[in-house]
Design a protein around this motif. Structure first.
Motif, mmCIF file in Angstrom:
data_model
loop_
_atom_site.group_PDB
_atom_site.id
_atom_site.type_symbol
_atom_site.label_atom_id
_atom_site.label_comp_id
_atom_site.label_asym_id
_atom_site.label_seq_id
_atom_site.Cartn_x
_atom_site.Cartn_y
_atom_site.Cartn_z
ATOM 1 N N UNK A 189 37.164 -35.612 27.816
ATOM 2 C CA UNK A 189 37.680 -34.275 28.427
ATOM 3 C C UNK A 189 39.117 -34.558 27.653
ATOM 4 N N UNK A 190 39.536 -35.429 28.023
ATOM 5 C CA UNK A 190 40.530 -36.194 26.779
ATOM 6 C C UNK A 190 40.952 -35.805 25.789
ATOM 7 N N UNK A 191 39.615 -36.392 24.648
ATOM 8 C CA UNK A 191 38.983 -36.109 23.693
ATOM 9 C C UNK A 191 39.131 -34.740 23.265
ATOM 10 N N UNK A 223 36.795 -32.194 13.876
ATOM 11 C CA UNK A 223 37.590 -33.493 14.679
ATOM 12 C C UNK A 223 36.996 -33.379 16.064
ATOM 13 N N UNK A 224 35.520 -32.073 16.660
ATOM 14 C CA UNK A 224 35.265 -32.679 17.786
ATOM 15 C C UNK A 224 33.538 -33.224 17.231
ATOM 16 N N UNK A 225 33.268 -33.444 15.778
ATOM 17 C CA UNK A 225 32.126 -33.960 15.848
ATOM 18 C C UNK A 225 31.940 -35.309 16.270
ATOM 19 N N UNK A 226 32.895 -36.111 15.861
ATOM 20 C CA UNK A 226 33.089 -37.786 15.937
ATOM 21 C C UNK A 226 32.895 -37.763 17.676
ATOM 22 N N UNK A 227 33.765 -36.980 18.462
ATOM 23 C CA UNK A 227 33.728 -36.754 19.947
ATOM 24 C C UNK A 227 32.071 -36.814 20.787
ATOM 25 N N UNK A 228 31.548 -35.875 19.695
ATOM 26 C CA UNK A 228 30.134 -35.395 20.310
ATOM 27 C C UNK A 228 29.488 -36.638 19.893
ATOM 28 N N UNK A 243 33.753 -31.454 33.879
ATOM 29 C CA UNK A 243 34.313 -32.788 32.858
ATOM 30 C C UNK A 243 33.130 -33.483 33.222
ATOM 31 N N UNK A 244 34.077 -33.955 34.673
ATOM 32 C CA UNK A 244 33.753 -35.516 34.797
ATOM 33 C C UNK A 244 32.816 -36.045 35.438
ATOM 34 N N UNK A 271 31.460 -40.961 35.450
ATOM 35 C CA UNK A 271 32.629 -40.421 35.429
ATOM 36 C C UNK A 271 34.054 -40.654 34.407
ATOM 37 N N UNK A 272 33.750 -41.577 34.327
ATOM 38 C CA UNK A 272 34.761 -42.684 32.993
ATOM 39 C C UNK A 272 34.578 -41.867 31.715
ATOM 40 N N UNK A 273 33.398 -41.369 31.451
ATOM 41 C CA UNK A 273 32.668 -41.477 30.147
ATOM 42 C C UNK A 273 33.521 -39.726 29.997
#
Length: 256
Positions: free
Chosen positions: A102-104, A149-154, A55-56, A95-97
């Motif tokens: 990952x956390x989200x 919930x994942x739509x805003x994350x994407x 993920x990182x 990497x921060x992204x």
């Protein structure tokens, strides 16, 4: 960052332009797309640290893929090593992204436990799942909640790697501008999603189904080249969408 607001039909155009771009260098662009997937798969195999590490690194590798597509679009010659070119551009932000994404994603899966008691979370994280949990009627509700919930994350992730890599901005700004750009262009993204379903699943499914009635063997053979074409074209559409919405750092792109 100024995000262009595009008409709905440009969503279809991203797929069309992606196909045109892939046809310019199918071998290289297919290698980049499948090389990206293979590297992440190999990394994720390692116990405990594999999936977080993948993920990182995902934004770094995706930037490398898009660097290759960008080079082909500009008529420049690059080799397969362009896949790892993301390690040369704003690595800390990339990497921060990946870490924020990952956390989200984990939080989204954790919140779905409110709907099904953790069944979907166990399925997605490789935990022990009994048959009752899989057949539980609450699982579809958990899946719908996960999509919502994942739509805003994407949306926050979609353009973030290229914004951080090509414009050298910080991870929070890249994800904010990505979310804003997706929200501003929800109409072409809706057309894009519909186009993916029609040309990536619906039409091929009908064609292969009809052929399967005549020759199951031929239908099975035809299922092999479909992902070999579709996956690189989808990666190409990521590039064409970013080019349309934000342009490129060294040129101005006028949306058609």
């Amino acid at each position: 960052m100024q995000a262009n607001q595009l008409p709905m039909q440009r969503g279809w155009g991203w797929l069309r332009d992606g196909l045109t771009l892939w046809l310019r260098s199918p071998a290289l662009l297919s290698f980049l797309a499948f090389g990206y997937l293979l590297v992440l798969l190999v990394i994720s195999i390692f116990p405990l640290i594999g999936q977080p590490a993948a993920s990182l690194l995902m934004p770094i590798l995706s930037l490398g893929v898009l660097n290759g597509y960008r080079a082909v679009a500009a008529g420049r010659k690059v080799g397969p090593d362009v896949l790892f070119s993301g390690f040369k551009s704003n690595v800390q932000s990339l990497v921060t992204i990946g870490g924020i994404y990952l956390i989200a994603s984990v939080l989204v899966l954790a919140l779905t436990a409110l709907a099904d008691g953790g069944g979907l979370f166990a399925v997605m994280t490789g935990g022990n799942v009994d048959d009752a949990a899989i057949t539980d009627s609450s699982l579809p509700l958990a899946m719908l909640l996960a999509v919502a919930l994942s739509t805003p994350v994407v949306m926050a992730y979609w353009f973030a790697p290229v914004l951080a890599g090509w414009w050298n901005i910080t991870a929070p700004k890249a994800m904010f501008f990505s979310f804003h750009a997706c929200l501003r262009n929800w109409r072409p993204f809706l057309a894009y999603a519909i186009g993916l379903m029609i040309f990536g699943a619906f039409i091929p499914g009908i064609v292969i189904g009809v052929i399967g009635l005549l020759s199951p063997t031929l239908a099975t053979i035809l299922t092999v080249p479909l992902p070999l074409i579709l996956i690189p074209v989808v990666f190409a559409s990521f590039f064409t969408s970013a080019r349309d919405v934000f342009g490129l750092p060294d040129e101005v792109i006028i949306a058609k």
